[in-house]
Design a protein around this motif. Structure first.
Motif, short mmCIF file in Angstrom:
data_model
loop_
_atom_site.label_atom_id
_atom_site.label_comp_id
_atom_site.label_asym_id
_atom_site.label_seq_id
_atom_site.Cartn_x
_atom_site.Cartn_y
_atom_site.Cartn_z
N UNK A 153 -21.71 -4.00 0.76
CA UNK A 153 -21.42 -5.40 1.10
C UNK A 153 -20.00 -5.81 0.76
N UNK A 154 -19.46 -5.30 -0.34
CA UNK A 154 -18.11 -5.66 -0.75
C UNK A 154 -17.06 -4.68 -0.23
N UNK A 155 -17.48 -3.74 0.61
CA UNK A 155 -16.58 -2.75 1.16
C UNK A 155 -16.35 -3.03 2.64
N UNK A 156 -15.32 -2.40 3.20
CA UNK A 156 -15.05 -2.57 4.63
C UNK A 156 -15.19 -1.23 5.34
N UNK A 157 -15.50 -1.29 6.62
CA UNK A 157 -15.67 -0.05 7.39
C UNK A 157 -14.32 0.48 7.88
N UNK A 158 -14.36 1.62 8.54
CA UNK A 158 -13.13 2.29 9.00
C UNK A 158 -12.31 1.42 9.95
N UNK A 159 -12.98 0.75 10.88
CA UNK A 159 -12.27 -0.08 11.85
C UNK A 159 -11.54 -1.25 11.18
N UNK A 160 -12.22 -1.92 10.26
CA UNK A 160 -11.60 -3.03 9.55
C UNK A 160 -10.43 -2.54 8.68
N UNK A 161 -10.60 -1.37 8.09
CA UNK A 161 -9.55 -0.79 7.26
C UNK A 161 -8.31 -0.48 8.11
N UNK A 162 -8.52 0.11 9.27
CA UNK A 162 -7.39 0.41 10.16
C UNK A 162 -6.67 -0.86 10.60
N UNK A 163 -7.42 -1.95 10.81
CA UNK A 163 -6.80 -3.23 11.15
C UNK A 163 -5.93 -3.74 10.00
N UNK A 164 -6.40 -3.61 8.78
CA UNK A 164 -5.63 -4.05 7.61
C UNK A 164 -4.36 -3.23 7.49
N UNK A 165 -4.46 -1.92 7.69
CA UNK A 165 -3.28 -1.05 7.60
C UNK A 165 -2.28 -1.42 8.69
N UNK A 166 -2.75 -1.69 9.89
CA UNK A 166 -1.86 -2.09 10.99
C UNK A 166 -1.14 -3.40 10.66
N UNK A 167 -1.89 -4.36 10.11
CA UNK A 167 -1.28 -5.64 9.73
C UNK A 167 -0.24 -5.45 8.63
N UNK A 168 -0.52 -4.57 7.67
CA UNK A 168 0.45 -4.28 6.61
C UNK A 168 1.73 -3.68 7.21
N UNK A 169 1.55 -2.75 8.15
CA UNK A 169 2.71 -2.10 8.78
C UNK A 169 3.55 -3.11 9.56
N UNK A 170 2.88 -4.00 10.29
CA UNK A 170 3.60 -5.03 11.06
C UNK A 170 4.35 -5.96 10.11
N UNK A 171 3.70 -6.38 9.05
CA UNK A 171 4.34 -7.26 8.07
C UNK A 171 5.54 -6.58 7.41
N UNK A 172 5.39 -5.31 7.07
CA UNK A 172 6.50 -4.57 6.45
C UNK A 172 7.66 -4.44 7.43
N UNK A 173 7.36 -4.18 8.72
CA UNK A 173 8.42 -4.07 9.73
C UNK A 173 9.13 -5.41 9.92
N UNK A 174 8.37 -6.50 9.93
CA UNK A 174 8.96 -7.83 10.07
C UNK A 174 9.87 -8.15 8.89
N UNK A 175 9.42 -7.80 7.70
CA UNK A 175 10.23 -8.05 6.51
C UNK A 175 11.51 -7.21 6.54
N UNK A 176 11.40 -5.99 7.01
CA UNK A 176 12.57 -5.12 7.12
C UNK A 176 13.56 -5.68 8.13
N UNK A 177 13.05 -6.19 9.26
CA UNK A 177 13.92 -6.78 10.29
C UNK A 177 14.61 -8.04 9.80
N UNK A 178 13.89 -8.88 9.06
CA UNK A 178 14.52 -10.11 8.57
C UNK A 178 15.54 -9.80 7.49
N UNK A 179 15.30 -8.76 6.70
CA UNK A 179 16.26 -8.38 5.66
C UNK A 179 17.54 -7.82 6.27
N UNK A 180 17.44 -7.08 7.36
CA UNK A 180 18.63 -6.45 7.95
C UNK A 180 19.31 -7.33 8.98
N UNK A 181 18.63 -8.36 9.48
CA UNK A 181 19.24 -9.20 10.51
C UNK A 181 19.90 -10.45 9.98
N UNK A 182 19.83 -10.66 8.67
CA UNK A 182 20.50 -11.83 8.10
C UNK A 182 22.01 -11.68 8.28
#
Length: 189
Positions: A153-182
């Motif tokens: 119940x307190x765990x997530x399945x593979x699909x939900x986990x992959x979504x979280x990883x994708x969101x982390x990657x997108x967030x990290x890429x956005x942060x990298x872009x904002x840091x280098x585009x200033x």
């Protein structure tokens, strides 16, 4: 000519992958629980865990949790696995020490009886990185029969986990872009 398909691994065929992300609020410290149909759960590192992602050199692994508690002292016997240490969701299983001084505590993530710890990773800690879902597992836990359905119940399945990883990657890429585009403004005096 028919295309050849890779056969699924034993883990993929017989185990269901469950994940606990950001364990104890620590970002990216994700754990994977492989649940077999017979209730047995294998605790491993998730693919996104910092030890696996950053190719850190593991110095050692310790099952000594405190001065009075060592997971290596766990002894089970009989059909009902008497004598195994009972674990809660946040019970520490081991500590991984890296050569750069970082330390990671691996938790059970599920309630149950500790059946076995992987003593092979004590002599060969690189198994955690080379084969995390097979020979590099952390421990094997058996949930109570009446809790075997509710432990996820307190765990997530593979699909939900992959979504979280994708969101982390997108967030990290956005942060990298904002840091280098200033734009840097230079003032000429």
């Amino acid at each position: 000519m028919a295309a050849t398909r890779a056969c699924p691994s034993v883990v993929d065929r017989y185990f269901t992958r469950w994940y606990k992300t950001d364990v104890k609020g620590k970002p990216c410290e994700d754990h994977c629980i492989l649940q077999h149909s017979n209730r047995i759960c294998v605790i491993t590192l998730a693919e996104s865990h910092p030890v696996l992602q950053s190719a850190k050199k593991i110095k050692s692994v310790s099952y000594q949790i405190s001065a009075n508690c060592s997971r290596l002292q766990n002894k089970v016997s009989g059909k009902s696995k008497r004598g195994g240490q009972f674990l809660t969701e946040l019970a520490p299983l081991c500590r991984i020490m890296c050569e750069n001084g970082e330390e990671y505590t691996i938790y059970s993530c599920i309630r149950g009886r500790l059946l076995e710890v992987n003593e092979h990773i004590l002599q060969n800690p690189s198994l955690l990185q080379e084969k995390p879902s097979t020979e590099g597992y952390i421990a094997i836990v058996l949930p109570k029969f009446e809790e075997s359905k509710s432990i996820t119940q307190d765990l997530i399945n593979q699909e939900m986990y992959e979504d979280i990883i994708l969101k982390r990657d997108i967030l990290a890429a956005e942060q990298l872009n904002t840091d280098t585009s200033d734009p840097v403004t230079l003032s000429v005096v």
